[in-house]
Write a protein that holds these residues in place. Structure first.
Motif, mmCIF file in Angstrom:
data_model
loop_
_atom_site.group_PDB
_atom_site.id
_atom_site.type_symbol
_atom_site.label_atom_id
_atom_site.label_comp_id
_atom_site.label_asym_id
_atom_site.label_seq_id
_atom_site.Cartn_x
_atom_site.Cartn_y
_atom_site.Cartn_z
ATOM 1 N N GLU A 1 0.825 -1.215 0.000
ATOM 2 C CA GLU A 1 0.000 0.000 0.000
ATOM 3 C C GLU A 1 0.857 1.263 0.000
ATOM 4 O O GLU A 1 0.420 2.320 -0.454
ATOM 5 N N THR A 2 2.077 1.140 0.508
ATOM 6 C CA THR A 2 3.028 2.252 0.476
ATOM 7 C C THR A 2 4.324 1.758 -0.142
ATOM 8 O O THR A 2 4.869 0.737 0.287
ATOM 9 N N LEU A 3 4.794 2.484 -1.153
ATOM 10 C CA LEU A 3 5.987 2.064 -1.871
ATOM 11 C C LEU A 3 7.115 3.081 -1.690
ATOM 12 O O LEU A 3 6.890 4.294 -1.794
ATOM 13 N N ALA A 4 8.317 2.575 -1.446
ATOM 14 C CA ALA A 4 9.479 3.451 -1.318
ATOM 15 C C ALA A 4 9.811 4.050 -2.682
ATOM 16 O O ALA A 4 9.686 3.380 -3.712
ATOM 17 N N PRO A 5 10.233 5.314 -2.717
ATOM 18 C CA PRO A 5 10.538 5.943 -4.011
ATOM 19 C C PRO A 5 11.742 5.293 -4.682
ATOM 20 O O PRO A 5 12.634 4.763 -4.024
ATOM 21 N N CYS A 6 11.738 5.359 -6.009
ATOM 22 C CA CYS A 6 12.832 4.806 -6.801
ATOM 23 C C CYS A 6 12.934 5.635 -8.069
ATOM 24 O O CYS A 6 11.933 5.839 -8.758
ATOM 25 N N PRO A 7 14.118 6.133 -8.436
ATOM 26 C CA PRO A 7 14.243 7.038 -9.591
ATOM 27 C C PRO A 7 14.081 6.320 -10.916
ATOM 28 O O PRO A 7 14.141 5.082 -11.006
ATOM 29 N N GLU A 8 13.887 7.103 -11.977
ATOM 30 C CA GLU A 8 13.895 6.561 -13.330
ATOM 31 C C GLU A 8 15.268 5.945 -13.619
ATOM 32 O O GLU A 8 16.299 6.439 -13.154
ATOM 33 N N PRO A 9 15.300 4.840 -14.406
ATOM 34 C CA PRO A 9 16.595 4.215 -14.721
ATOM 35 C C PRO A 9 17.530 5.183 -15.438
ATOM 36 O O PRO A 9 17.146 5.858 -16.394
ATOM 37 N N GLU A 10 18.761 5.229 -14.955
ATOM 38 C CA GLU A 10 19.763 6.109 -15.572
ATOM 39 C C GLU A 10 21.146 5.568 -15.245
ATOM 40 O O GLU A 10 21.405 5.101 -14.130
ATOM 41 N N TRP A 11 22.033 5.623 -16.234
ATOM 42 C CA TRP A 11 23.407 5.199 -16.027
ATOM 43 C C TRP A 11 24.306 5.909 -17.024
ATOM 44 O O TRP A 11 23.849 6.456 -18.012
ATOM 45 N N SER A 12 25.592 5.911 -16.722
ATOM 46 C CA SER A 12 26.598 6.507 -17.599
ATOM 47 C C SER A 12 27.559 5.415 -18.064
ATOM 48 O O SER A 12 27.708 4.389 -17.396
ATOM 49 N N PRO A 13 28.219 5.615 -19.194
ATOM 50 C CA PRO A 13 29.158 4.601 -19.673
ATOM 51 C C PRO A 13 30.290 4.367 -18.673
ATOM 52 O O PRO A 13 30.737 5.286 -17.978
ATOM 53 N N ALA A 14 30.742 3.138 -18.611
ATOM 54 C CA ALA A 14 31.885 2.801 -17.772
ATOM 55 C C ALA A 14 33.166 3.366 -18.387
ATOM 56 O O ALA A 14 33.220 3.642 -19.591
ATOM 57 N N PRO A 15 34.218 3.566 -17.590
ATOM 58 C CA PRO A 15 35.476 4.085 -18.135
ATOM 59 C C PRO A 15 36.033 3.228 -19.278
ATOM 60 O O PRO A 15 36.725 3.742 -20.150
ATOM 61 N N GLU A 16 35.717 1.936 -19.265
ATOM 62 C CA GLU A 16 36.252 1.037 -20.287
ATOM 63 C C GLU A 16 35.364 0.952 -21.532
ATOM 64 O O GLU A 16 35.651 0.177 -22.454
ATOM 65 N N ALA A 17 34.280 1.731 -21.579
ATOM 66 C CA ALA A 17 33.295 1.575 -22.653
ATOM 67 C C ALA A 17 33.897 1.748 -24.041
ATOM 68 O O ALA A 17 33.566 1.008 -24.972
ATOM 69 N N GLN A 18 34.766 2.724 -24.195
ATOM 70 C CA GLN A 18 35.351 2.970 -25.520
ATOM 71 C C GLN A 18 36.225 1.801 -25.948
ATOM 72 O O GLN A 18 36.192 1.378 -27.113
ATOM 73 N N ALA A 19 36.991 1.249 -25.014
ATOM 74 C CA ALA A 19 37.836 0.098 -25.346
ATOM 75 C C ALA A 19 37.006 -1.151 -25.600
ATOM 76 O O ALA A 19 37.388 -2.009 -26.403
ATOM 77 N N ASP A 20 35.857 -1.268 -24.926
ATOM 78 C CA ASP A 20 34.998 -2.435 -25.107
ATOM 79 C C ASP A 20 34.265 -2.419 -26.447
ATOM 80 O O ASP A 20 33.870 -3.474 -26.959
ATOM 81 N N ALA A 21 34.063 -1.250 -27.030
ATOM 82 C CA ALA A 21 33.216 -1.113 -28.217
ATOM 83 C C ALA A 21 33.785 -1.884 -29.403
ATOM 84 O O ALA A 21 35.002 -1.965 -29.606
ATOM 85 N N LEU A 22 32.879 -2.457 -30.185
ATOM 86 C CA LEU A 22 33.245 -3.168 -31.404
ATOM 87 C C LEU A 22 32.943 -2.294 -32.615
ATOM 88 O O LEU A 22 31.894 -1.642 -32.669
#
Length: 503
Positions: A339-360
């Motif tokens: 009946e009562t729900l704890a707040p939770c934000p919209e999903p959001e994230w930033s690329p990891a530091p390794e993202a550029q190296a991981d990219a194909l």
């Protein structure tokens, strides 16, 4: 017309869909012969425990025991004989972070030899847990490697040649969660078992004595069970306490494809097999074939009850949808909001530091290979443990063109790598397939171009696998082997290596 599963799939295995009798197709497309039993949703969803580990000298060690036990499934009169890791059924959830050294101590207390494959993990071939790394009854295996890939929901399961279906079906499966800087900093539900839910979805069949039953009647793509369970719970219920919940979905079935949906609301997909998408994606339905995973976030209103369902699955130009489970619709999991729900934000994230190296990048590809799945063969060959089918060079980026040329469900899994889908039948992939993947359902007669990079580990003596993840198909020969070598190691692979398949 009465459509039997055996009749329809026997015809499908012999003729292309275009040549099947119209009466057979018409009689089998609009109904289902693989119905799933209705369930009462009264059982609390079991949450696999987080595996304990020790940290010594910078190495995180997990201990797993493969064992037989008994499980009381809801709705069945007797306990069922099952297999599990550190328990009677399924296994604990392993969790590690990028950059960590991990070691596993795995004891096999079964009467049968088995193995443990780390599905989706980038690691040396000798640690992969495929059919060349078997653990004898009473034996112990100590694989070890450094985690070096993005945050993702991976899983582990046996991979004995010719017996993978049975070992997974009896209960040997568990999740392996990876974290990195991006996942730890993301605005996402993250309390394991509360608003971050591991969901291993499977179907089973039982005999009159409440025992798991695995049989083959010649139907494709393998046995489809009438009892659906989540984390081993039949009629599972989870009490929701937050405005949003993260569902880590694994299709842990041996043959059935699920298409997940929620009534009156979209799901927000945040990750595929190998990690985060570039941005959140709203979906009405999400199809997962055996072995595929996805992470979705679902929103709730106070006091409501919602059921996660599996609806009809688009399996493409298959000969008889009714006999492959494509027409089945059923509830999977009940979610009851407080009946009562704890707040939770919209999903959001930033690329990891390794993202550029991981990219194909497609422009980096230097080689193209073609793979055709048909009957129980890939490129006209059944699996041979002594034959190396493909030889690739360390550091290379390749395009793998994969197609199924028969009207029955097939999927394709490559060990060691996460690939990027370049095109599906010549067009850009749909957004839910644009993230990192290691397993992909193959629509019949549709070509998938996969971008793959092979890095870090070379071993001319120990192969990785590629195969159909419909486990009956894998067991019956729809699998091949490849090795990753450094230039100049060709002579170490052996005279049976067939490096000429590429073009």
């Amino acid at each position: 017309m009465r459509c039997s599963r055996r009749t329809a799939l026997t015809a499908a295995s012999l003729l292309p869909a275009s040549l099947l009798p119209a009466t057979l197709l018409a009689g089998c497309q609009g109904l289902s012969t693989t119905s799933v039993d209705d369930q009462e949703f009264t059982s609390t969803l079991a949450i696999p425990p987080l595996a304990e580990s020790t940290l010594d000298g910078g190495v995180r060690t997990f201990r797993l025991t493969v064992q037989e036990g008994t499980t009381q499934f809801t709705g069945f009169s007797e306990e069922s004989t099952t297999w599990g890791f550190n328990g009677a059924f399924l296994g604990p959830t392993l969790r590690a972070a990028r950059g960590e050294q991990v070691e596993l101590e795995i004891d096999n207390q079964l009467a049968a030899e088995t193995s443990v494959h780390w599905h989706g993990m980038h690691l040396p071939a000798a640690m992969d847990g495929g059919p060349h790394q078997m653990i004898a009854p009473g034996g112990t295996w100590h694989p070890h490697w450094r985690i070096d890939q993005p945050a993702a929901t991976l899983w582990y399961h046996p991979h004995p040649h010719g017996a993978t279906e049975e070992h997974v079906y009896r209960g040997l499966a568990g999740l392996f969660l990876l974290e990195d800087e991006a996942s730890l900093a993301a605005a996402l539900p993250s309390e394991y078992g509360v608003d971050d839910l591991p969901l291993i979805v499977q179907d089973k069949s039982f005999d009159r004595d409440s025992q798991l039953e695995l049989h083959h009647d010649g139907a494709e793509p393998g046995q489809l069970g009438s009892t659906v369970m989540v984390n081993g719970t039949v009629g599972a219920v989870h009490e929701v306490s937050t405005e949003r919940v993260r569902l880590r979905l694994l299709n842990g079935a041996t043959a059935r494809t699920f298409t997940f949906a929620l009534p009156d609301r979209p799901m927000t997909m945040i990750a595929s097999d190998g990690g985060f998408l570039e941005e959140p994606l709203e979906l009405e339905t999400l199809r997962l074939a055996p072995g595929e995973r996805a992470e979705v976030v679902v929103s709730f209103s106070p006091g409501e009850t919602v059921r996660l369902r599996s609806v009809r699955s688009d399996l493409g130009a298959i000969a008889a949808a009714a006999t492959t489970g494509a027409n089945d619709e059923f509830d999977v999991l009940e979610l009851r909001a407080a009946e009562t729900l704890a707040p939770c934000p919209e999903p959001e994230w930033s690329p990891a530091p390794e993202a550029q190296a991981d990219a194909l990048h497609e422009e980096d590809s230097t080689h193209t290979r073609s793979f055709t799945l048909n009957d129980r063969e890939i490129n006209g060959l059944e699996m041979d443990m002594s034959r190396i089918d493909e030889v690739v060079h360390l550091g290379s980026t390749e395009i793998w063109e994969v197609i199924s040329t028969q009207p029955i469900p097939h999927s394709f899994h490559i060990h060691d790598v996460q690939f990027r889908i370049l095109t599906v039948d010549g067009a850009a992939p749909p957004p839910e397939l644009a993230g990192p993947k290691d397993t992909i359902y193959l629509l019949p007669h549709v070509e998938y171009r996969l971008l793959v990079r092979f890095e870090d580990y070379a071993d001319p003596a120990v192969p990785y696998m590629y195969h159909c993840h419909m486990l009956l198909h894998e067991d019956e020969g729809m699998m091949g082997q490849f090795v990753v070598i450094e230039p100049g190691q060709e002579h170490l692979v052996g005279v049976e290596a067939m490096a000429g398949h590429g073009h």
